[in-house]
Motif scaffolding. Sequence first.
Motif: not given
Length: 215
Positions: A147-148, A156, A189, A193, A214
């Motif tokens: 996701f990042v 993050f 998740p 975020g 996020w």
Amino acid sequence: MRLCAGAVGVVLLAAPTAVHASDGYVVEVTSSTPDVKYFGSFSYDRAVVTGPSNEMARVLTKRVKAFTMPWVDEYRDPDAKTVKYLKKAQPAYFSTTVEPTPKCLSGYVCISQSSSFSTPLIAGSMTDIHARAWSTQTGKTAQLNDFVSAGDLPKFTDRVKGAIRKADCYDGFDIDLPANYESFPNWVPVKSGIAVWFPEYQFGCKIMSLKVSWP
């Protein structure tokens, strides 16, 4: 509730509760209270996933079981060292609770598990929490870098640190803050975020639960 004869004695099984997960998958949680030697009380939750694909439901159930049951088996089927301690500390008390995350991100099955253990030798109880998510498409465990991006992971991590500092129960010891994203493995998740949990009193709180957006 029904009775079931097991290797550890009579097991009380509560009627399962079902929580919609994602993509038509449902997590059914059943509570069991077996009679376990050295314990005055022993209870735990088991989770089964059902859904549109029986094969994927079986995969997800296997993943959930592999994640949640080791903490149960540690005391239900203890090694020699643990038995030695339990003999001195009985009666012990143990419980786990499995909770599906209702706002889990679409495409994932998310759960958290809280565990509590106490004996007359302990002042209070030891409580811990664990959380994981699995893809309903692949059955794989969710990873933060799904996701990042790699470049945004430090940013993050700073967001997580900032959220901890804002918590009412934060003890102010920045040295304990997570050094990197691998330092907070218990997250799932959600739409905006992650929901993340930290162990008992790591930052002054009994159990800290946060939502972090996020980057």
